[in-house]
Enzyme design. Sequence first.
Site, PDB file in Angstrom:
ATOM      1  CG  ASN A  12      29.542  -3.719  18.005  1.00 32.34           C
ATOM      2  OD1 ASN A  12      29.686  -3.488  18.567  1.00 32.34           O
ATOM      3  ND2 ASN A  12      29.413  -4.408  16.560  1.00 32.34           N
ATOM      4  CG  MET A  13      23.627   1.277  19.972  1.00 40.37           C
ATOM      5  SD  MET A  13      22.539  -0.096  21.095  1.00 40.37           S
ATOM      6  CE  MET A  13      22.583  -0.011  22.291  1.00 40.37           C
ATOM      7  CG  ASP A  14      23.576  -2.648  15.182  1.00 35.48           C
ATOM      8  OD1 ASP A  14      24.831  -2.868  15.904  1.00 35.48           O
ATOM      9  OD2 ASP A  14      23.093  -3.545  14.631  1.00 35.48           O
ATOM     10  N   GLY A  40      26.106  -6.540  17.248  1.00 33.95           N
ATOM     11  CA  GLY A  40      26.857  -7.360  17.103  1.00 33.95           C
ATOM     12  C   GLY A  40      27.013  -8.894  16.631  1.00 33.95           C
ATOM     13  CB  ALA A 251      21.037  -9.623  12.750  1.00 35.35           C
ATOM     14  CB  ALA A 252      20.072 -12.267   7.321  1.00 40.40           C
ATOM     15  N   GLY A 253      23.486 -13.761   8.914  1.00 39.92           N
ATOM     16  CA  GLY A 253      23.994 -14.546   9.328  1.00 39.92           C
ATOM     17  C   GLY A 253      24.213 -15.205  10.638  1.00 39.92           C
ATOM     18  CG  ASP A 254      24.601 -12.372  13.023  1.00 38.45           C
ATOM     19  OD1 ASP A 254      26.151 -12.571  12.659  1.00 38.45           O
ATOM     20  OD2 ASP A 254      25.239 -10.897  13.346  1.00 38.45           O
ATOM     21  CB  SER A 293      15.405  -9.413  13.031  1.00 37.69           C
ATOM     22  OG  SER A 293      16.861  -9.030  12.448  1.00 37.69           O
TER      23      SER A 293
HETATM   24  O1  RIB Z   1      25.793  -9.214  11.265  1.00 33.63           O
HETATM   25  C1  RIB Z   1      24.972  -7.947  11.876  1.00 33.63           C
HETATM   26  C2  RIB Z   1      25.927  -7.123  12.936  1.00 33.63           C
HETATM   27  O2  RIB Z   1      27.072  -6.441  11.948  1.00 33.63           O
HETATM   28  C3  RIB Z   1      25.577  -5.667  12.844  1.00 33.63           C
HETATM   29  O3  RIB Z   1      24.879  -6.239  14.356  1.00 33.63           O
HETATM   30  C4  RIB Z   1      26.764  -5.045  13.892  1.00 33.63           C
HETATM   31  O4  RIB Z   1      26.787  -4.783  15.109  1.00 33.63           O
HETATM   32  C5  RIB Z   1      27.583  -5.599  12.826  1.00 33.63           C
HETATM   33  O5  RIB Z   1      28.491  -6.024  13.460  1.00 33.63           O
END
Ligand code: RIB
Length: 302
Positions: A12-14, A40, A251-254, A293
């Site tokens: 995704n573009m945020d 994303g 994006a902490a979870g990612d 981040s």
């Molecule tokens: O988990 C964070 C992400 O959730 C963001 O980067 C956004 O794109 C959404 O998908």
Amino acid sequence: MDAKVVVVGSLNMDLVARAQRLPRGGETLPGERFFTVPGGKGANQAVAVARLGASVAMIGNVGDDAYGPQLRQALEVEGVDCQGVGECAGVSSGVALIVVDAASQNAIVVVPGSNGLLSPEAVQRYDALLQGADVLICQLEVPADTVAWALARGRELGKTVILNPAPATGPLPQSWYAHIDYLIPNESEAQALTGLPVSDQASAQLAAERLRELGAGQVIVTLGAQGALYVGEQGAGHFPVAAVTALDTTAAGDTFVGGFAASLARGMALPEAIVFGQQAAAISVTRAGAQPSIPYLAELAP
Ligand code: RIB
């Protein structure tokens, strides 16, 4: 060289606005800052794996708009193998509208765009990537039948299969559980999956045990500042985190999922892999935006 980790998921573009607080329905609020950054859940997790020490390939889609090349390039500069990232004609790339408040909480609306067109066949086309990897990571920002296909194929090939069930709106199909080695929800996702309230260690443990009863191999519930709760083959355990001043939790979870997967791919034992993912996530919340981040391996304590 084969990538050790394959991510099947979203790019995704945020579009991020910072404001003092999140708007209520029908309300217009003044914002303080606006920026666009690549995000994303799938792409963020791929970037986290790459920055945190393991080779990674991404399978996903971008649109044929201006964001598509930018999203692909953001992965390529990190060394992510993008041969599995397709471009969909006549469709926008995935976009996330994000508001972050002064307390670092966020609210996100995601428009799937090309992510919604990622088919099981597209994943099948890159089966060689899956065959060559050790670890598969999926999330829920691409169609459910594609996630189902990838999970089943990962299991069939004997890979370590990780599902980050985000975003979660309700229970997972029962047939998925048998294919999942590590299920990694946050508290709201654990609640959506089980119907049980989840707000602390004790309630997270009950939800994790329920998810194990449903068939998940091992469960790690991430609890933000309250750490993480593990239930699995090695019993149950709480992993606390050191307090940090959070700026933006996007994006902490990612970052946790990517750091955890990179650690497994590098042969770390499970408890160390959880702690490593937590250390990486703790750094990510002190910085703004999704992919910008995510820390590099050299920034983490040895
Ligand atoms: O988990 C964070 C992400 O959730 C963001 O980067 C956004 O794109 C959404 O998908």
